[in-house]
Design an enzyme around this catalytic site. Structure first.
Site: not given
Length: 399
Positions: A64, A118, A309-310
């Site tokens: 690679l 390249y 709560p409640g």
């Protein structure tokens, strides 16, 4: 199996190395056909002694290594052809004819804009490897990779996708000269899957029609079977929608295996720490809070409801919208009554026994926190995003 990876510190090398380490260490058991013993990781700063030992003992080689952005054009040939010669000479020195993969580039076609120093250096490397195969009988697999993208890809180097992801994630400008330009893109996980297939002797072969890959069983070259053809404009549009997600809460459609899914994973890998977490708008009142978590383009939205709560919440119904209520903490009661009926459906729910309860269209419903001390936490999913201009929500107590 002893495996040599040259260019091991690069984008592809790093991803392949980590995949092979996971197999070696028993963390990835999805490849029982592959056994990894020794990994030889060679890069530009490695010693000649390491390369010599690896070429002596390797059962498989991934080459690679390469030069993408040299200071001088002549370095292309030195890096992409010269090192390949050194590698093959060292293998021949030890009479090692193990299989070898060459990482080349679509630019080796030398067609159009790919006719470059390249591309010529990559083409020369390919011919060197093919000649080596004829001379030694070794199995040589030459891959002409298109544009690559994925995690750990270096931005502002040789990947437009990496640059776009990094810059958009970090609020930096990008330049798109022509949004209509189309790229062939190969995702790193798809590439690694092909590398592992090659290691197991199940590589995919191809030929080239110009720059187009044509898979065929007897092809001279090799290729990963999955790639994506996307314009620069489409890439930027997707990335801008990803960037906006913490504000809109809308997750774009990202089907399994789609380019969008792979691009989103890539984009996330470039987020800075300060963007890895983002605040959500909590709608707080005396009863508790309600917070939208996530919206989808086609499958509704998720929210979390906290009841003190409640407290009783809800007391409304919908014509068409439906929901799931999933209590994840606390103890509560969900009630539903069909409009025009006196019959009440009661569902006692608890975070100790997590289940999903349908909120039925045409039924008014509520959720009651039965605890006097603990909050009731409920994850809620609705099949559609909330539309304030058409809320489909009508107040009516259950009983």
């Amino acid at each position: 199996m002893n495996i040599l990876i040259t260019g091991a510190a690069g984008f592809v090398g790093k991803n392949l190395t980590e995949a092979l380490k996971s197999i070696r260490d028993g963390k990835d058991r999805t490849h029982p056909e592959i056994t990894v013993d020794e990994l030889y990781l060679y890069d530009i700063d490695s010693s000649a002694e390491l390369l010599d030992e690896a070429c002596k003992k390797a059962d498989f080689v991934f080459n690679l290594a390469g030069v993408n952005r040299p200071q001088n054009p002549e370095e292309f040939m030195q890096g992409n052809f010269g090192f390949a010669s050194t590698l093959l000479d060292t293998l021949k020195k030890h009479n090692n004819t193990c299989p070898i993969v060459l990482s080349s580039s679509i630019q080796a076609t030398l067609i159009g804009r790919y006719d470059s120093d390249y591309g010529r250096s990559k083409k020369a490397g390919e011919e060197l490897f093919f000649d080596y195969a004829k001379e030694t009988g070794a199995k040589v697999l030459v891959y002409r990779f298109p544009n690559l993208f994925g995690k750990w890809c270096r931005p502002n180097y040789n990947s437009a996708v990496a640059t776009f992801c990094n810059n958009i994630a970090n609020d930096l400008p990008i330049t798109v000269n022509d949004p209509a330009v189309k790229l062939e893109l190969l995702y790193i996980d798809d590439l690694i899957d092909e590398m592992l297939a090659a290691l197991a002797g199940n590589e995919h072969h191809c030929e080239f029609d110009g720059i187009d890959t044509v898979l065929c069983a007897d092809g001279k070259y090799c290729a990963a079977p999955i790639s994506h053809h996307v314009t620069l404009g489409e890439i930027v549009e997707l990335l801008e929608s990803f960037k906006a997600q913490p504000t809109t809460l809308v997750m774009p459609e990202i089907p399994n295996g789609s380019f969008a899914k792979k691009l989103y994973s890539t984009y996330l890998s470039y987020l800075p720490k300060e963007k890895a977490a983002f605040p959500l708008k909590m709608n707080v009142d005396a009863r508790g809070s309600f917070t939208e978590l996530l919206k989808t383009e086609k499958c509704g939205q998720f929210s979390v409801n906290i009841s003190n709560p409640g407290i009783t919440k809800g007391q409304h119904w919908h014509h068409t919208k439906w929901e799931f209520f999933i209590v994840v903490s606390g103890h509560g009661l969900i009630q539903q009554r069909k409009i025009g009926s006196d019959e009440v459906l009661n569902f006692e729910v608890s975070g100790e026994r997590i289940e999903a309860v349908h909120m039925l269209p045409g039924y008014t419903h509520n959720i009651i926190n039965l605890s006097e001390t603990e909050n009731l936490v409920t994850v809620m999913w609705a099949n559609e995003q909330f539309d304030p201009s058409h809320p489909d929500t009508f107040g009516e107590v259950v009983e």
